[in-house]
Design an enzyme around this catalytic site. Structure first.
Site, PDB file in Angstrom:
ATOM      1  N   SER A 104       2.503  -4.620  -0.785  1.00  0.00           N
ATOM      2  CA  SER A 104       1.406  -4.868   0.149  1.00  0.00           C
ATOM      3  C   SER A 104       0.158  -5.299  -0.618  1.00  0.00           C
ATOM      4  O   SER A 104      -0.376  -4.541  -1.432  1.00  0.00           O
ATOM      5  CB  SER A 104       1.105  -3.587   0.928  1.00  0.00           C
ATOM      6  OG  SER A 104      -0.167  -3.711   1.525  1.00  0.00           O
ATOM      7  N   HIS A 134       4.019  -8.399   1.474  1.00  0.00           N
ATOM      8  CA  HIS A 134       3.569  -7.745   2.711  1.00  0.00           C
ATOM      9  C   HIS A 134       2.061  -7.970   2.873  1.00  0.00           C
ATOM     10  O   HIS A 134       1.263  -7.633   1.992  1.00  0.00           O
ATOM     11  CB  HIS A 134       3.883  -6.252   2.623  1.00  0.00           C
ATOM     12  CG  HIS A 134       3.626  -5.483   3.879  1.00  0.00           C
ATOM     13  ND1 HIS A 134       4.528  -5.410   4.923  1.00  0.00           N
ATOM     14  CD2 HIS A 134       2.563  -4.728   4.260  1.00  0.00           C
ATOM     15  CE1 HIS A 134       4.034  -4.644   5.887  1.00  0.00           C
ATOM     16  NE2 HIS A 134       2.844  -4.214   5.512  1.00  0.00           N
ATOM     17  N   ASP A 188      -1.167  -7.271   5.270  1.00  0.00           N
ATOM     18  CA  ASP A 188      -1.683  -6.408   6.334  1.00  0.00           C
ATOM     19  C   ASP A 188      -2.898  -7.045   6.994  1.00  0.00           C
ATOM     20  O   ASP A 188      -3.936  -7.202   6.359  1.00  0.00           O
ATOM     21  CB  ASP A 188      -2.080  -5.051   5.746  1.00  0.00           C
ATOM     22  CG  ASP A 188      -0.857  -4.233   5.356  1.00  0.00           C
ATOM     23  OD1 ASP A 188       0.001  -4.002   6.230  1.00  0.00           O
ATOM     24  OD2 ASP A 188      -0.764  -3.823   4.177  1.00  0.00           O
ATOM     25  N   MET A 248      -5.698  -6.598   9.829  1.00  0.00           N
ATOM     26  CA  MET A 248      -6.329  -5.569  10.674  1.00  0.00           C
ATOM     27  C   MET A 248      -7.584  -6.147  11.317  1.00  0.00           C
ATOM     28  O   MET A 248      -8.330  -6.887  10.665  1.00  0.00           O
ATOM     29  CB  MET A 248      -6.720  -4.361   9.824  1.00  0.00           C
ATOM     30  CG  MET A 248      -5.558  -3.802   9.012  1.00  0.00           C
ATOM     31  SD  MET A 248      -6.023  -2.273   8.181  1.00  0.00           S
ATOM     32  CE  MET A 248      -4.588  -2.039   7.105  1.00  0.00           C
ATOM     33  N   HIS A 258       2.136  -8.147   8.664  1.00  0.00           N
ATOM     34  CA  HIS A 258       2.077  -6.934   9.498  1.00  0.00           C
ATOM     35  C   HIS A 258       0.770  -6.972  10.281  1.00  0.00           C
ATOM     36  O   HIS A 258      -0.305  -6.741   9.739  1.00  0.00           O
ATOM     37  CB  HIS A 258       2.163  -5.719   8.561  1.00  0.00           C
ATOM     38  CG  HIS A 258       2.027  -4.398   9.254  1.00  0.00           C
ATOM     39  ND1 HIS A 258       1.824  -3.217   8.565  1.00  0.00           N
ATOM     40  CD2 HIS A 258       2.084  -4.051  10.564  1.00  0.00           C
ATOM     41  CE1 HIS A 258       1.744  -2.211   9.428  1.00  0.00           C
ATOM     42  NE2 HIS A 258       1.900  -2.696  10.640  1.00  0.00           N
ATOM     43  N   MET A 278      -1.896  -5.594  12.640  1.00  0.00           N
ATOM     44  CA  MET A 278      -2.459  -4.390  13.256  1.00  0.00           C
ATOM     45  C   MET A 278      -3.673  -4.869  14.042  1.00  0.00           C
ATOM     46  O   MET A 278      -4.830  -4.594  13.689  1.00  0.00           O
ATOM     47  CB  MET A 278      -2.824  -3.370  12.172  1.00  0.00           C
ATOM     48  CG  MET A 278      -1.577  -2.701  11.590  1.00  0.00           C
ATOM     49  SD  MET A 278      -1.840  -2.018   9.938  1.00  0.00           S
ATOM     50  CE  MET A 278      -1.569  -3.489   8.965  1.00  0.00           C
ATOM     51  N   MET A 309       6.057   3.078  10.828  1.00  0.00           N
ATOM     52  CA  MET A 309       4.863   3.442  10.045  1.00  0.00           C
ATOM     53  C   MET A 309       4.969   4.900   9.634  1.00  0.00           C
ATOM     54  O   MET A 309       5.108   5.784  10.483  1.00  0.00           O
ATOM     55  CB  MET A 309       3.593   3.233  10.871  1.00  0.00           C
ATOM     56  CG  MET A 309       3.138   1.794  11.001  1.00  0.00           C
ATOM     57  SD  MET A 309       2.926   0.905   9.442  1.00  0.00           S
ATOM     58  CE  MET A 309       1.630   1.865   8.654  1.00  0.00           C
ATOM     59  N   ASP A 352       6.746   1.789   5.971  1.00  0.00           N
ATOM     60  CA  ASP A 352       5.466   1.352   5.399  1.00  0.00           C
ATOM     61  C   ASP A 352       4.484   2.517   5.427  1.00  0.00           C
ATOM     62  O   ASP A 352       4.163   3.044   6.495  1.00  0.00           O
ATOM     63  CB  ASP A 352       4.944   0.172   6.241  1.00  0.00           C
ATOM     64  CG  ASP A 352       3.606  -0.380   5.778  1.00  0.00           C
ATOM     65  OD1 ASP A 352       3.166  -0.040   4.668  1.00  0.00           O
ATOM     66  OD2 ASP A 352       3.021  -1.173   6.541  1.00  0.00           O
TER      67      ASP A 352
HETATM   68  C1  DX5 Z   1      -1.376   0.605   6.095  1.00  0.00           C
HETATM   69  C2  DX5 Z   1      -0.649  -0.648   5.710  1.00  0.00           C
HETATM   70  C3  DX5 Z   1       0.265  -0.476   4.566  1.00  0.00           C
HETATM   71  C4  DX5 Z   1      -0.404  -0.044   3.261  1.00  0.00           C
HETATM   72  C5  DX5 Z   1       0.607   0.670   2.431  1.00  0.00           C
HETATM   73  O1  DX5 Z   1      -1.906   0.473   7.377  1.00  0.00           O
HETATM   74  O2  DX5 Z   1       0.143  -1.113   6.795  1.00  0.00           O
HETATM   75  O3  DX5 Z   1       1.046  -1.657   4.352  1.00  0.00           O
HETATM   76  O4  DX5 Z   1      -0.937  -1.128   2.553  1.00  0.00           O
HETATM   77  O5  DX5 Z   1      -0.028   1.202   1.317  1.00  0.00           O
HETATM   78  P1  DX5 Z   1       0.567   2.469   0.530  1.00  0.00           P
HETATM   79  O6  DX5 Z   1       1.930   2.073   0.009  1.00  0.00           O
HETATM   80  O7  DX5 Z   1      -0.434   2.682  -0.560  1.00  0.00           O
HETATM   81  O8  DX5 Z   1       0.652   3.609   1.506  1.00  0.00           O
HETATM   82 ZN    ZN Z   2       1.600  -2.727   6.370  1.00  0.00          ZN
END
Ligand code: DX5
Ligand code: ZN
Length: 224
Positions: A7, A32, A34, A36, A65, A67, A136, A174
């Protein structure tokens, strides 16, 4: 096939090109990403321009991903920006089927994610139409949190149902994935792992990715 998807939330955003190239040469299966929006989760990260900017620097699959609230508004644009797989949250939209078909029509694979408090059974009606379910294992929003142990049973319940309805389904986990937690997840039927801090904190990213993959391969489906 087991996939490790580092990620980039944990990466150095001032030097993303180098980070992407480093993950590529370290053997990351996917990248990956993220996204948001500050509405669905209490954090804001990145969007289309950043995905477009990093797309030329690796041929690895972009595992995006989302969010974000009501992802149907933007799903196709993420595919145009370079996503190969778009995963959205079941809690973020009243239009799961429509969002899934927008992603597929735009040319990407489709993932559906559940927050820790959402029952596994909520994804069952969609399993035939999905490429991936993302469990999650932390509350979405931030990297570096601790793995919630209840996630293991959720993985098992989804993998069991997928064996009947969609044997090709990828079950991704994740949040808080490390060399210990990955073992229980893979044994319960997870085959894809989004990993932030464990890879980025490691002095040797290639070794960290390889070790995670090997640990998962050794126990995959063992505790189903
Ligand atoms: C959190 C993200 C994850 C995050 C994972 O909302 O979706 O992808 O980056 O990070 P670690 O592996 O550090 O928990
Ligand atoms: Zn993620």
């Amino acid at each position: 096939m087991i996939t490790v998807s580092p990620s980039i939330l944990s990466s150095d955003f001032s030097n993303l090109e180098a980070e992407i190239r480093s993950l590529d040469s370290a053997g990351a299966d996917w990248i990956h990403i993220d996204v948001m929006d500050g509405v669905f989760v209490p954090n804001i990260t990145l969007g289309f321009p950043v995905i477009r900017a990093i797309r030329p620097h690796t041929a690895r699959r972009f595992d995006v991903h989302l969010m974000i609230d009501r992802p149907e508004r933007y799903a196709a644009q993420f595919v145009e920006a370079g996503a190969d797989l778009v995963t959205f949250h079941i809690e973020s939209t009243a239009q799961v089927k429509k969002t899934a078909s927008l992603i597929r029509q735009a040319g990407a694979a489709v993932g559906l994610s559940v927050r820790p408090g959402t029952p596994a059974q909520d994804v069952f009606p969609y399993l035939e139409e999905l490429d991936l379910v993302l469990v999650m294992s932390v509350e979405p929003g931030f990297g570096g949190q601790s793995f919630l142990p209840g996630s293991v049973e959720k993985i098992r319940v989804i993998r069991r149902e997928a064996m009947r309805r969609n044997p090709e389904l990828i079950v991704q986990v994740d949040g808080g994935v490390n060399e210990k937690t990955i073992v229980d997840c893979a044994a319960a039927g997870a085959d894809s792992f989004a990993v932030g801090s464990t890879v980025f904190k490691s002095a040797d990213r290639a070794a960290a990715i390889r070790s995670l993959r090997e640990r998962a391969e050794a126990v995959y489906l063992r505790d189903l």
